[in-house]
Design an enzyme around this catalytic site. Structure first.
Site, PDB file in Angstrom:
ATOM      1  CB  ALA A 209      31.965  36.689  43.553  1.00 39.29           C
ATOM      2  CB  SER A 241      29.446  42.436  42.007  1.00 40.22           C
ATOM      3  OG  SER A 241      29.544  43.487  41.657  1.00 40.22           O
ATOM      4  CG  ASP A 242      35.905  42.651  39.268  1.00 41.64           C
ATOM      5  OD1 ASP A 242      35.731  43.363  40.102  1.00 41.64           O
ATOM      6  OD2 ASP A 242      36.764  41.711  38.919  1.00 41.64           O
ATOM      7  CD1 TRP A 243      33.825  49.239  40.583  1.00 39.04           C
ATOM      8  CD2 TRP A 243      33.852  47.861  41.335  1.00 39.04           C
ATOM      9  NE1 TRP A 243      34.123  49.483  41.583  1.00 39.04           N
ATOM     10  CE2 TRP A 243      34.461  48.295  42.255  1.00 39.04           C
ATOM     11  CE3 TRP A 243      34.294  46.561  42.124  1.00 39.04           C
ATOM     12  CZ2 TRP A 243      34.422  48.644  43.880  1.00 39.04           C
ATOM     13  CZ3 TRP A 243      34.367  46.077  43.536  1.00 39.04           C
ATOM     14  CH2 TRP A 243      34.205  47.710  43.910  1.00 39.04           C
ATOM     15  N   GLY A 244      30.849  45.182  38.000  1.00 43.04           N
ATOM     16  CA  GLY A 244      29.794  44.465  36.802  1.00 43.04           C
ATOM     17  C   GLY A 244      29.359  43.480  36.145  1.00 43.04           C
TER      18      GLY A 244
END
Length: 386
Positions: A209, A241-244
């Site tokens: 995402a 999730s994408d990173w962060g």
């Protein structure tokens, strides 16, 4: 012959389905062990993979190593192949080439011990300033879907889990964590979601995402993660999730996000509070872990783990030749009417225009799709030599 199993580990029975094995394993996990499966952590000593999910020695769950990227395995050395940009592969209109592209990247992942490749990227090239357009397949949703549906089986044929990213409407980098892509439902389904739909049908194991908001809701909290990906499209893998990119424990858990990669939202404390307060059903965490474990069993990560190491060199002359030929397939976009090409000896001068041809070459893109080059021949040098 009867199958003899360790008394406490019935999930090692390979005659059961991946989902059945995951169910048996999940039943033995404590809350803290479940929490560890849904949140990125530091890797083992000496590891520099982009993402890690911790192992569990008590239950025999292996480390899960995730790594970039869409144009070749991104590491800090030159031990992998710098493949052509995905948009070049798309320009070939050749799905067989896309599958081979995926297969070669998957094999290099396997050789490096990477179990999850964070690609392919299939966001639409709808904003001309987008810094990541080269990572995807262009502006046509049908072409993007066809290329993704070919590349994904190539990657996964090597026992590596592919990741369709970034769901959804992640079409520019400027203010990417705060900008809202406001899109009507028909446009969303027919253009932006189309490549993801094709990826699910191709059997992709994971979806990532995105950072941005869609119609004022952060992508990692979109009801579409459940309603569209899992229910309408029948996606059975996990969503990370994408990173962060995840900004809410409750919003992420309740709307279908299964794995928090370095957002610090799916911590054991945060999830305990969310569940005890009644804001998140306890069954949500079980569902998240079940999907991750099922996919790991499905791809053989328990029974046939990779023996690859980060120190291995996984590129060879065959990879380099493929990369060169694949690049040429996407670069040549003209009909050779009149046999103009190749240029004859009657041509005495060629104009080479622009700083990118020599003094400021752009040989690779930045970010997650960057790959270190062992050498670089600029366009001017190549043309001059020829």
């Amino acid at each position: 012959m009867p199958v003899h199993l360790p008394a406490q580990q019935p999930w090692t029975n390979t005659t059961l389905s991946a989902n059945q094995r995951a169910t048996l394993l999940l039943a033995q996990m404590t809350f803290s062990e479940k929490a560890a499966m849904v949140s990125g952590t530091a890797g083992p000593t000496g590891s520099n993979y982009v993402g890690n999910i911790a192992n569990n020695t008590r239950l025999g769950i292996p480390w899960l190593f995730l790594n970039d990227g869409p144009a070749g395995l991104r590491l800090s050395d030159t031990s992998t192949t710098a493949f052509p940009a995905p948009i070049d592969i798309a320009a070939s209109w050749d799905t067989a080439l896309a599958r081979q592209y995926g297969s070669q990247m998957g094999a290099q992942c396997r050789g490096k011990g990477v179990e999850v490749l964070l690609g392919p990227m299939m966001n639409m090239a709808r904003v001309y300033e987008d810094g990541r357009a080269f990572e995807g397949y262009g502006e046509d949703p049908y072409l993007a879907g066809a290329m993704a549906a070919a590349e994904i089986p190539g990657i996964q044929s090597q026992g590596v889990i592919a990741t369709a990213k970034h769901f959804v409407c992640n079409d520019q980098e400027i203010n990417r964590t705060t900008i809202s892509a406001d899109v009507d439902q028909r446009t969303l389904q027919e253009i932006y979601e189309a490549p993801f739909r094709a990826s699910v049908r191709a059997g992709v194991g994971a979806v990532m995402a995105s950072y941005n908001l869609v119609n004022s809701v952060h992508a990692c909290e979109l009801p579409a993660l459940n309603a569209t990906l899992k229910k309408s499209y029948g996606f059975n893998g996990w969503i990370m999730s994408d990173w962060g990119a995840n900004f809410s424990t409750v919003g992420g858990m309740n709307n279908g996000l299964d794995m928090d990669m370095y957002c610090n939202t799916f911590t054991a404390n945060n999830m305990t509070t969310a569940i005890q307060s009644g804001n998140v059903p306890a069954s949500e965490l079980d569902g998240m872990v079940q999907r991750i474990l099922t996919t790991m069993f499905q791809f053989g990560l328990f029974d046939n783990p990779s023996t690859g190491k980060l120190s291995s060199t996984v590129t060879n002359s065959a990879n380099v030749l493929f990369a060169r030929n694949a690049a040429a397939e996407g670069m040549v976009l003209l009909q050779n009417n009149g046999g103009v090409l190749p240029l004859s000896s009657s041509v005495h001068s060629i104009a080479v225009i622009g700083s990118v041809s020599s003094s400021s070459p752009i040989s690779v893109g930045g970010g997650s799709a960057s790959v270190n080059l062992p050498y670089n021949i600029t366009p001017l040098a190549g043309i001059t030599s020829r």
